[in-house]
Structures are given as structure tokens and as C-alpha cells.
Design a protein around this motif. Structure first.
Motif, PDB file in Angstrom:
ATOM      1  N   ALA A  52      20.915  -4.255  30.036  1.00  0.00           N
ATOM      2  CA  ALA A  52      21.996  -3.149  29.629  1.00  0.00           C
ATOM      3  C   ALA A  52      22.664  -3.822  28.522  1.00  0.00           C
ATOM      4  O   ALA A  52      22.648  -4.680  28.326  1.00  0.00           O
ATOM      5  CB  ALA A  52      22.581  -3.282  30.529  1.00  0.00           C
ATOM      6  N   PRO A  57      33.126   1.908  25.691  1.00  0.00           N
ATOM      7  CA  PRO A  57      32.603   3.480  27.018  1.00  0.00           C
ATOM      8  C   PRO A  57      33.771   4.286  26.411  1.00  0.00           C
ATOM      9  O   PRO A  57      33.589   6.018  26.693  1.00  0.00           O
ATOM     10  CB  PRO A  57      32.095   3.530  27.992  1.00  0.00           C
ATOM     11  CG  PRO A  57      32.731   2.299  28.510  1.00  0.00           C
ATOM     12  CD  PRO A  57      32.655   1.637  27.308  1.00  0.00           C
ATOM     13  N   THR A  71      31.847  -2.655  28.925  1.00  0.00           N
ATOM     14  CA  THR A  71      30.690  -2.461  30.613  1.00  0.00           C
ATOM     15  C   THR A  71      29.293  -3.099  29.322  1.00  0.00           C
ATOM     16  O   THR A  71      28.544  -3.119  28.316  1.00  0.00           O
ATOM     17  CB  THR A  71      30.415  -1.200  30.547  1.00  0.00           C
ATOM     18  OG1 THR A  71      29.733  -0.183  29.845  1.00  0.00           O
ATOM     19  CG2 THR A  71      32.238  -0.478  31.490  1.00  0.00           C
ATOM     20  N   HIS A  73      25.253  -1.401  29.750  1.00  0.00           N
ATOM     21  CA  HIS A  73      24.246  -0.647  30.326  1.00  0.00           C
ATOM     22  C   HIS A  73      22.900   0.323  29.626  1.00  0.00           C
ATOM     23  O   HIS A  73      22.822  -0.010  28.670  1.00  0.00           O
ATOM     24  CB  HIS A  73      24.644   1.131  30.282  1.00  0.00           C
ATOM     25  CG  HIS A  73      24.616   2.451  30.855  1.00  0.00           C
ATOM     26  ND1 HIS A  73      24.234   3.564  29.826  1.00  0.00           N
ATOM     27  CD2 HIS A  73      24.790   3.468  32.030  1.00  0.00           C
ATOM     28  CE1 HIS A  73      23.982   4.604  30.643  1.00  0.00           C
ATOM     29  NE2 HIS A  73      24.329   4.334  31.935  1.00  0.00           N
ATOM     30  N   ASP A  75      21.306   2.781  28.525  1.00  0.00           N
ATOM     31  CA  ASP A  75      21.157   3.619  27.553  1.00  0.00           C
ATOM     32  C   ASP A  75      21.763   2.618  25.606  1.00  0.00           C
ATOM     33  O   ASP A  75      21.538   2.602  25.370  1.00  0.00           O
ATOM     34  CB  ASP A  75      22.512   4.398  27.246  1.00  0.00           C
ATOM     35  CG  ASP A  75      22.089   5.400  26.314  1.00  0.00           C
ATOM     36  OD1 ASP A  75      20.829   5.538  25.055  1.00  0.00           O
ATOM     37  OD2 ASP A  75      23.058   6.011  25.819  1.00  0.00           O
ATOM     38  N   SER A 169      27.859 -10.256  33.077  1.00  0.00           N
ATOM     39  CA  SER A 169      27.281  -8.956  32.813  1.00  0.00           C
ATOM     40  C   SER A 169      26.899  -9.219  34.868  1.00  0.00           C
ATOM     41  O   SER A 169      26.082 -10.342  34.695  1.00  0.00           O
ATOM     42  CB  SER A 169      27.079  -7.975  31.730  1.00  0.00           C
ATOM     43  OG  SER A 169      26.558  -6.677  32.921  1.00  0.00           O
ATOM     44  N   LYS A 174      28.551  -2.343  39.712  1.00  0.00           N
ATOM     45  CA  LYS A 174      28.505  -0.916  38.762  1.00  0.00           C
ATOM     46  C   LYS A 174      29.893   0.377  38.828  1.00  0.00           C
ATOM     47  O   LYS A 174      30.191   0.079  40.344  1.00  0.00           O
ATOM     48  CB  LYS A 174      27.529  -0.233  38.514  1.00  0.00           C
ATOM     49  CG  LYS A 174      26.324  -0.896  38.384  1.00  0.00           C
ATOM     50  CD  LYS A 174      24.941  -0.165  38.821  1.00  0.00           C
ATOM     51  CE  LYS A 174      23.599  -0.771  37.792  1.00  0.00           C
ATOM     52  NZ  LYS A 174      21.911  -0.178  38.202  1.00  0.00           N
ATOM     53  N   ILE A 179      32.204   6.518  34.476  1.00  0.00           N
ATOM     54  CA  ILE A 179      31.214   5.917  32.955  1.00  0.00           C
ATOM     55  C   ILE A 179      30.277   5.457  34.771  1.00  0.00           C
ATOM     56  O   ILE A 179      30.176   4.335  35.255  1.00  0.00           O
ATOM     57  CB  ILE A 179      31.749   4.200  33.639  1.00  0.00           C
ATOM     58  CG1 ILE A 179      32.880   3.432  33.465  1.00  0.00           C
ATOM     59  CG2 ILE A 179      32.264   5.025  31.314  1.00  0.00           C
ATOM     60  CD1 ILE A 179      33.149   2.774  32.374  1.00  0.00           C
ATOM     61  N   SER A 180      29.829   6.376  34.959  1.00  0.00           N
ATOM     62  CA  SER A 180      28.769   5.661  36.485  1.00  0.00           C
ATOM     63  C   SER A 180      27.767   5.523  36.304  1.00  0.00           C
ATOM     64  O   SER A 180      27.207   5.379  35.267  1.00  0.00           O
ATOM     65  CB  SER A 180      28.340   7.550  37.759  1.00  0.00           C
ATOM     66  OG  SER A 180      27.684   7.231  37.802  1.00  0.00           O
ATOM     67  N   GLY A 181      27.298   4.700  36.937  1.00  0.00           N
ATOM     68  CA  GLY A 181      26.085   3.617  36.630  1.00  0.00           C
ATOM     69  C   GLY A 181      26.431   2.120  35.850  1.00  0.00           C
ATOM     70  O   GLY A 181      25.514   1.433  35.175  1.00  0.00           O
ATOM     71  N   HIS A 182      27.503   2.253  35.133  1.00  0.00           N
ATOM     72  CA  HIS A 182      28.084   1.032  33.543  1.00  0.00           C
ATOM     73  C   HIS A 182      28.354   0.132  34.522  1.00  0.00           C
ATOM     74  O   HIS A 182      29.119   0.128  35.538  1.00  0.00           O
ATOM     75  CB  HIS A 182      28.779   0.674  33.109  1.00  0.00           C
ATOM     76  CG  HIS A 182      28.656   2.172  31.703  1.00  0.00           C
ATOM     77  ND1 HIS A 182      28.744   2.453  30.837  1.00  0.00           N
ATOM     78  CD2 HIS A 182      28.516   3.580  32.299  1.00  0.00           C
ATOM     79  CE1 HIS A 182      28.823   3.353  29.816  1.00  0.00           C
ATOM     80  NE2 HIS A 182      27.730   4.376  30.729  1.00  0.00           N
ATOM     81  N   GLN A 183      27.548  -1.058  34.177  1.00  0.00           N
ATOM     82  CA  GLN A 183      27.992  -2.780  34.461  1.00  0.00           C
ATOM     83  C   GLN A 183      29.035  -2.772  34.632  1.00  0.00           C
ATOM     84  O   GLN A 183      29.469  -2.700  33.623  1.00  0.00           O
ATOM     85  CB  GLN A 183      26.413  -3.409  34.349  1.00  0.00           C
ATOM     86  CG  GLN A 183      24.833  -2.830  34.907  1.00  0.00           C
ATOM     87  CD  GLN A 183      24.206  -3.790  34.268  1.00  0.00           C
ATOM     88  OE1 GLN A 183      23.523  -3.624  34.002  1.00  0.00           O
ATOM     89  NE2 GLN A 183      24.476  -5.050  33.842  1.00  0.00           N
TER      90      GLN A 183
END
Length: 199
Positions: A52, A57, A71, A73, A75, A169, A174, A179-183
Motif C-alpha cells: 500500500a 486522503p 493512511t 492504500h 491505489d 502501517s 482499516k 476512507i474505507s479500505g485505507h490502512q
């Protein structure tokens, strides 16, 4: 198939193998002169354990300092994951030495990667890491690595100067919406596999 066609095909395969290697999962070797992270450069940082990217964000924490959340992530294309490397007493373009004190400044917002002992991270209750729009010693991190200079595609750890905690991290911690899915990114006392990052 004609002999000439077979020769052209084999030559093309050989050229591709020479350029990219026989294993497509192996990254091409860095060009000479690009091996090091340099002062003033803009980089993406990957969390080695989860792959990630470190990012901001542009969502504020609801607890703690209420500064900008930091975070990790998956992406890889997100511009919110670009960081400018500022090094004390170093000229732009010089390789960053292992042991150097640096600031990581988010390119989108000009906020620094910041930490402080006064606030706990919202999920794991480790030390909070945030994006801070000022400049103070809470933005300073020491690059710890095994070579003389910070090398790209080589794991390093970042030790917070003020508190001696390491940038972590936690892949199993999560966030939900927005910010769903962000660690979670936080600071902790151990320089373990959760603390390894790579430019």
C-alpha cells in the motif's frame, strides 16, 4: 513458417527477454543515476508488507489532534501519495544519506508527515501520525537504512526524531467510511516488518 520468419520471431523474443528479463514479475534495473532518493525529489512510498502507498486522503481525524489523516492504500495512481523529500542542510539533487533527518511533505497539500506523543492513533491506539500544515520538530524523521545512502526499491525505516517511534502501517487495521479500505498509519516502538517502506 519460413526460416526468416522464425529468425525474426526468435530475435524479438530475445530482445524482450534482454529488456525485461524472463520473469515478468521482476522490476527492470534502475538506470544509473536514479538509484538514490535525492533531496528535493518527489517520491511515492510503498509499505513493503502490504504494498500500500503512503497517502494523505484529505480527511481529518475525528479524534486526537483532528489534523489530516495519514493512511496507506493500494491505489498506486493516487496523487495524494506523492511526497517531497526535504533534507536539513542538503542541496537539491544530493543523495539522501542514511541517518539524515528529513521532512516528507505532501505534494498536494504542503502538509508535513507529523507525529506527536500527545495523541493516540484512532484504531490501534499507537502514536498518532498526521498531516500538519505548519513546520516544527514533530515533522522530522531519521532515515534508517543498511547502506550509506537511501536507495530506491530498497526497504528503509523512518524513526521519529522527537519521540523515537517508527513509522508503521498495520494491514489488519482499516478505516471505514469515508476512507474505507485505507490502512492505519501510526508510530510504534518496534522497527519490525510493519515499519518497512520503499521508494
Amino acid at each position: 513458417m519460413h526460416v526468416y520468419s522464425v529468425f525474426v520471431l526468435l530475435s524479438a523474443i530475445g530482445t524482450c527477454t534482454a529488456l525485461f528479463g524472463s520473469n515478468s514479475n521482476v522490476a527492470p534495473e534502475l538506470e544509473k543515476g536514479w538509484e538514490h532518493v535525492t533531496a528535493g525529489s518527489t517520491i511515492k512510498l510503498s509499505h513493503v508488507k502490504s504494498n500500500a502507498r503512503l497517502m494523505m486522503p484529505q480527511v481529518s481525524y475525528g479524534t486526537g489532534s483532528q489534523q489530516q489523516a495519514i493512511t496507506a492504500h493500494l491505489d498506486a495512481a493516487a496523487t495524494k501519495g506523492l511526497w517531497r523529500v526535504e533534507v536539513k542542510e542538503s542541496l537539491r539533487g544530493q543523495p539522501v544519506l542514511c541517518g539524515a533527518q528529513i521532512r516528507l511533505i505532501n505534494s498536494d497539500t504542503d502538509h508535513g508527515l507529523h507525529s506527536h506523543s500527545a495523541h493516540k492513533s484512532p484504531i490501534s491506539s499507537n502514536q498518532e501520525v498526521s498531516g500538519y500544515d505548519g513546520r516544527d520538530t514533530g515533522d522530522l524523521w531519521t532515515v534508517e537504512c543498511s547502506q550509506e545512502k537511501w536507495m530506491r526499491e530498497t526497504p528503509v525505516v523512518f524513526k521519529h526524531v522527537d519521540t523515537s517511534k517508527y513509522l508503521l502501517s498495520l494491514p489488519n487495521k482499516k478505516f471505514g467510511q469515508p476512507i474505507s479500505g485505507h490502512q492505519e498509519v501510526c508510530a510504534g516502538k518496534n522497527a519490525d516488518s510493519n515499519a518497512q517502506w520503499m521508494a
